[in-house]
Design a protein around this motif. Structure first.
Motif, short mmCIF file in Angstrom:
data_model
loop_
_atom_site.label_atom_id
_atom_site.label_comp_id
_atom_site.label_asym_id
_atom_site.label_seq_id
_atom_site.Cartn_x
_atom_site.Cartn_y
_atom_site.Cartn_z
N MET A 28 14.67 -15.11 14.11
CA MET A 28 15.63 -14.62 12.58
C MET A 28 14.59 -14.05 11.88
N ALA A 29 14.86 -12.79 11.45
CA ALA A 29 14.07 -12.12 10.48
C ALA A 29 14.73 -11.90 9.21
N CYS A 30 14.00 -12.22 8.17
CA CYS A 30 14.73 -11.94 6.73
C CYS A 30 13.61 -11.24 5.88
N MET A 31 14.31 -10.46 4.98
CA MET A 31 13.48 -9.52 4.15
C MET A 31 14.41 -9.35 3.02
N ASP A 32 13.88 -9.84 1.73
CA ASP A 32 14.43 -9.54 0.38
C ASP A 32 14.42 -7.97 0.29
N LEU A 33 15.59 -7.27 -0.04
CA LEU A 33 15.53 -5.73 -0.25
C LEU A 33 14.93 -5.39 -1.58
N GLU A 34 15.33 -6.20 -2.59
CA GLU A 34 14.57 -5.75 -4.03
C GLU A 34 13.16 -5.90 -3.61
N MET A 35 12.29 -6.91 -3.08
CA MET A 35 11.13 -6.95 -2.75
C MET A 35 10.47 -5.93 -1.99
N ALA A 36 11.43 -5.51 -0.88
CA ALA A 36 11.06 -4.09 -0.23
C ALA A 36 10.75 -3.04 -0.79
N ASN A 37 11.67 -2.76 -1.90
CA ASN A 37 11.66 -1.74 -2.80
C ASN A 37 10.16 -1.84 -3.61
N GLU A 38 9.85 -3.03 -4.30
CA GLU A 38 8.73 -2.97 -4.98
C GLU A 38 7.50 -2.79 -4.15
N PHE A 39 7.53 -3.21 -2.83
CA PHE A 39 6.61 -2.87 -1.69
C PHE A 39 6.58 -1.36 -1.76
N ARG A 40 7.44 -0.65 -1.55
CA ARG A 40 7.98 0.76 -1.27
C ARG A 40 7.07 1.54 -2.68
N ASN A 41 7.51 1.02 -3.58
CA ASN A 41 6.92 1.68 -4.95
C ASN A 41 5.28 1.69 -5.02
N LEU A 42 4.78 0.77 -4.26
CA LEU A 42 3.22 0.67 -4.45
C LEU A 42 2.43 1.43 -3.38
N LEU A 43 3.34 1.91 -2.38
CA LEU A 43 2.60 2.67 -1.38
C LEU A 43 1.86 3.90 -1.51
N ASP A 44 0.75 4.51 -1.22
CA ASP A 44 0.10 5.69 -1.48
C ASP A 44 0.24 6.20 -2.72
N ARG A 45 0.10 5.02 -3.73
CA ARG A 45 -0.21 5.50 -5.13
C ARG A 45 -1.61 6.02 -5.36
N ASP A 46 -1.86 7.07 -6.07
CA ASP A 46 -3.13 7.52 -6.26
C ASP A 46 -3.69 6.79 -7.51
N ASP A 47 -3.06 5.97 -7.96
CA ASP A 47 -3.55 5.66 -9.51
C ASP A 47 -3.85 3.93 -9.24
N LEU A 48 -3.44 3.51 -7.78
CA LEU A 48 -3.60 2.06 -7.57
C LEU A 48 -4.65 2.00 -6.40
N PRO A 49 -5.30 0.72 -6.18
CA PRO A 49 -6.21 0.58 -4.92
C PRO A 49 -5.14 0.65 -3.71
N GLU A 50 -5.78 0.81 -2.63
CA GLU A 50 -5.26 0.94 -1.31
C GLU A 50 -4.45 -0.56 -0.94
N MET A 51 -3.58 -0.47 -0.26
CA MET A 51 -2.80 -1.59 -0.20
C MET A 51 -3.15 -2.56 1.02
N ILE A 52 -3.14 -3.87 1.13
CA ILE A 52 -3.07 -4.78 2.22
C ILE A 52 -2.14 -5.66 2.36
#
Length: 312
Positions: free
Chosen positions: A1-25
């Motif tokens: 069974m796999a679970c993901m909160d879609l609001e948290m997924a959107n927060e994650f998406r908004n951090l990806l590949d940002r030039d003003d933030l460190p690279e993600m882990i």
């Protein structure tokens, strides 16, 4: 069974590949003692917040897998679900995935789901593998193991890959068991350039990576699930939902400096000013509504989760 909160997924998406933030882990780790099954969590560093000695960058839960066996097919299924929900991961140029060296996990991620995303090996698991090899060679005294452990961490703390290679060759010639040196070169050396402290500066990390830095997240799990192997799958889902929703509220509060010790980066602070009571009221309403839904445990509220079938 796999679970993901879609609001948290959107927060994650908004951090990806940002030039003003460190690279993600992202980190992927499995815990064993919550029920008669395994629970594997994907966590990530919330890079809007700073990493300081007294206020570490928060580790946030993105998605979890409840599985009965540690099969490659289970991990593939799970990571493909994540890929379907957040397709931007596949093309990201500023992302690192940290795992242990379990073949089922490594093959699922590297060969089949995200072959182009770099992966780092957890140094704690790497040392455990070395210790097992040393003992198989008859090197088992506390002083000998301590010497090899010291060598390993000295290598990890070199300032560059070139310096690491030079020190490794010195250890190899002067102080390593010949058979162990061969093992190290074949099984540990290929991962050193992603484990070493020199390789982590781009991620705003000045310490070694370990999957159980999700330990800060695992601590939340342990506080929520206090009984050993005593929880059914539906209890695990609802409890996980509760943890993630609480983390979302903490993110919202921390952005506005409301009672959290997560420090928002200075250049983002102007985006989250409480100029009136509107935002504060919105946060309070969200907190109250989430508390009601969590306490009631209504299945209807789980629509915010992507729920998939049980994987055997």
């Amino acid at each position: 069974m796999a679970c993901m909160d879609l609001e948290m997924a959107n927060e994650f998406r908004n951090l990806l590949d940002r030039d003003d933030l460190p690279e993600m882990i992202m980190e992927y780790d499995t815990t064993f003692n919550l029920g008669n099954y395994y629970v594997s969590w994907i966590t990530f560093r919330f890079t809007e917040f700073m990493e300081t000695e007294y206020s570490p960058m928060p580790t946030i839960g993105l998605a979890c897998l409840i599985h009965l066996k540690k099969l490659q097919s289970s991990h593939e299924y799970f990571w493909n679900m994540v890929k379907e929900e957040i397709p931007e991961i596949a093309s990201s140029k500023k992302l690192l995935i940290c795992t242990d060296q379990e073949a089922a996990i490594v093959n699922a991620i590297e060969r089949y789901v995200f072959p182009n995303i770099p992966r780092a090996r957890c140094h704690i698991h790497a040392w455990k593998d070395q210790k097992m090899k040393l003992r198989s060679l008859g090197i088992s005294s506390r002083s000998e193991l301590a010497k090899y452990r010291s060598h390993f961490y000295e290598l990890l703390h070199q300032k560059s890959y070139i310096e690491y290679c030079a020190v490794f060759r010195s250890f190899q010639r002067n102080s390593m068991n010949t058979e162990f040196a061969t093992y190290f070169e074949k099984h540990i050396h290929p991962d050193m350039n992603s484990m070493g402290i020199w390789s982590l500066e781009r991620y705003n990390v000045n310490y070694l990576l370990l999957t159980n830095r999700s330990e800060s997240f695992n601590a939340l799990l342990k506080r929520r699930f206090v009984k050993t192997r005593a929880y059914a799958e539906d209890e695990m889902i609802l409890g996980s939902y509760e943890i993630v929703r609480r983390q979302l509220l903490r993110i919202k509060r921390a952005r506005f400096g409301l009672g959290e010790n997560w420090l928002l980066r200075r250049h983002l602070q102007h985006l989250y000013k409480l100029t009136d009571n509107t935002e504060l009221g919105n946060i309070a309403i969200c907190e109250e509504m989430d508390s009601i839904h969590i306490e009631e445990g209504k299945e209807t509220e789980m629509v915010k989760y992507t729920i998939c079938k049980m994987i055997s």
